[in-house]
Design an enzyme around this catalytic site. Sequence first.
Site, PDB file in Angstrom:
ATOM      1  N   ASP A   1      16.897 -62.271  44.505  1.00 52.71           N
ATOM      2  CA  ASP A   1      15.510 -61.931  44.793  1.00 52.71           C
ATOM      3  C   ASP A   1      15.550 -61.270  46.173  1.00 52.71           C
ATOM      4  OD1 ASP A   1      12.823 -61.570  44.889  1.00 52.71           O
ATOM      5  OD2 ASP A   1      12.304 -63.626  44.341  1.00 52.71           O
TER       6      ASP A   1
HETATM    7  C1  BGC Z   1       9.602 -61.324  44.290  1.00 48.34           C
HETATM    8  C2  BGC Z   1      10.287 -60.710  43.079  1.00 48.34           C
HETATM    9  C3  BGC Z   1      10.178 -59.215  43.163  1.00 48.34           C
HETATM   10  C4  BGC Z   1      10.789 -58.732  44.470  1.00 48.34           C
HETATM   11  C5  BGC Z   1      10.714 -57.238  44.655  1.00 48.34           C
HETATM   12  C6  BGC Z   1      10.093 -60.742  45.591  1.00 48.34           C
HETATM   13  O1  BGC Z   1       9.330 -61.200  46.656  1.00 48.34           O
HETATM   14  O2  BGC Z   1       9.791 -62.728  44.278  1.00 48.34           O
HETATM   15  O3  BGC Z   1       9.709 -61.194  41.899  1.00 48.34           O
HETATM   16  O4  BGC Z   1      10.808 -58.621  42.059  1.00 48.34           O
HETATM   17  O5  BGC Z   1      10.091 -59.337  45.562  1.00 48.34           O
HETATM   18  O6  BGC Z   1       9.406 -56.829  44.864  1.00 48.34           O
END
Ligand code: BGC
Length: 755
Positions: free
Chosen positions: A231
């Site tokens: 993530d």
């Molecule tokens: C989120 C993800 C997301 C990523 C990119 C993170 O903060 O938890 O679900 O895909 O950011 O935006």
Amino acid sequence: MERDLKTLISKMTLEEKASLCSGASFWYTKPVERLGIPAVMMTDGPHGLRKQVDESDHLGLNESVVAVCFPAACATASSFDTELMTKLGETLGNECQAENISILLGPAVNIKRSPLCGRNFEYMSEDPYLTGKMAAAYIRGVQSQNVGTSIKHFAANNQEFNRMSCSSEVSERALREIYLPGFEEAVKASQPKTIMCSYNKINGTYASENEWLLNKVLRDDWGFKGYVVTDWSAVADRVKGIKAGLDLEMPSSNGVNDAKIVAAVKDGTLDEKILDRTVERLLTVLYSYVDNRNPDAVFDRSADHEKAVDMAAECAVLLENNGVLPLKKDTKVAYIGSFAAVPRYQGGGSSHINPSKVTSALETAQAKNREITYVPAFSTEKDELLENGLENAVAAAKNAEVAVIFAGLPDSFESEGYDRKHMNLPKVQDKLIEAVAAVQPNTIVVLHNGSPVECPWAERVAAILEMYLGGQGVGEACDRLLWGECNPCGRLAETFPLRIQDTPSYLNFPGDGKKVHYAEGVYVGYRYYDSREMPVRWAFGHGLSYTKFEYSNLVLSANTMDDASKLTISVDVTNSGAVAGKEVVQLYVRDLNGTEGRPYKELKGFRKVALKPGETKTVSMEITARDLSYWVEELGDWYAPSGNYAVLVGHASDDIRLTAEVQFTTTKLLPLVVSMSTTFGELLKDPRTAPVMQQMMAKMGQGAVGAMMGSEDPSARAMAEAMLAGLPLKALVSFGAANPEQIEGLINTLNSVIA
Ligand code: BGC
């Protein structure tokens, strides 16, 4: 085109290989120009494209290209329709091809442990079986367009509070049965190209460096072939991570972590073969996109908007209806509440879409010349009435034949990044609903929310329609449902508890910020309410229709099952009402053997079926031994004791229509090491030790318990059996039935028959 990736990797320098292990920027991987390896783009996900061309962020703050916002997963999961999920996936995959996006960051499949998790709107269900089937179908759709997916957030990321550092303290059994099967099914059935590890720790180890999770469970046990991506910024120790099976760091560490990988290979703390394995995974996924580009793909925003409307109509759940719905043509209706004109259709954070068009229920009704008046009454953004809101709403309701209140949660009430503090609607909305219902018996409430709300007025209104966060077409879909152009066919993918205090994680959510204890174990959602026989507002699987369905003729393909068999369960479903509709046939399984710690029943099959009035269809579903099993940590495997199991088929978890029983036999045996503390109960239950014990007991014969066991009186016998079951072997000494040497001898005999 078959690429020789091994040769390509052999031409790369150590630095080039390490450079591929992190992103170039927010959304791009790094190229290796010298070898012609291109950079590719990825984008959020999951219910539309959030392609950011200029200013990038992972919180949905900056504008992205105009796209189509489909219903969020809280809604699509309620469709219980795997074909719809695949169609959604295909549509999104095609949009990705048109926008040159190699990976769509979704689906998001974390289990709804508490209704308070701020991100529940993006997640599917409290049930792992439903989650897995729906996720696998979505992935199948996206990947059919040669675009990758990134199922997220792996794993046990069930709250937003301190999500980047908190440790989810959870038993392996709860992980295997509740928190992992959604991912497991998706991996086994659809092989997502990538999987996104979560920010949090699991039992003290960050997911991004969790060898057990990423290598053992994901790859060895499930056979995952793709790569693991973090993530955004979820890296802790990069070198530890790569060893544990983490491949790509996103977005970027500005070269810092790449240098650590290089240094670790040079000083021998990281085997270069591990790096090569990671690079091969990264390139395999990269070229599966690059070599299969579809230059003809077109992002047809108007066509996709129509699909978004159709889908929203399939997802909505009719929670209550005393017959007021569907509305009859020419009825005089008052639309009350600003959500009628400004629907809430998506949640905040990284899934935030810049919609091509949003249609409201109000403008749709006006365009169709329906007989409506409109009072905005309250704010969509705050817990506030507009000027004279309540009085105007009550007056409009009195003057109409029906009042429809468009209620919902303001954006600030639920979002990625923080959890809800309570499960209420804004107070003014609860008050307004009560006031309107007091003057207008035909009051309908339409809800726009990403997760359950307490509905204290539920028994005083005529109908309730849950639209969830239905995407940009939610208003048009709502119009069709209210006025009977469509028949509601969604079912709740989560329980609506009566109060937040009733929820299984209430005393352990969201923890102290460092740790959160999943003390409720496998008793999540309906597994808990059912087992405790607790009343809820609406049960898992509940959802009404404008027609009725009858069930008959439940047939099992056999009365017995073993470890290798598949049991086919078929049932006839008839539409006995006057309009066409769709039923979701649900199959639950229940252990009838009194096995300790098993939920009352668990979903193990569902099928959505369209039926014309009077039509009957036979629906078939299949279960295997795994569906009867629970995870036994000491065995390190799934296990179901030999015995009887109930097969329950029906309309909802609280509306089972037909049941049958199947007798199951297993050859699996639970590990057992006999000691002085082992009880008679354990030894008499285990087929290996039972004969020895019975022989021994026959020899010992009498004594008070023995006499009771042989008694004619069934209650005396039951008492004796119960007393004996809890008796450890050492008790034989104190009862004078055997001396310690004799018991040691017995223990040796018992252990030798086990081995
Ligand atoms: C989120 C993800 C997301 C990523 C990119 C993170 O903060 O938890 O679900 O895909 O950011 O935006």
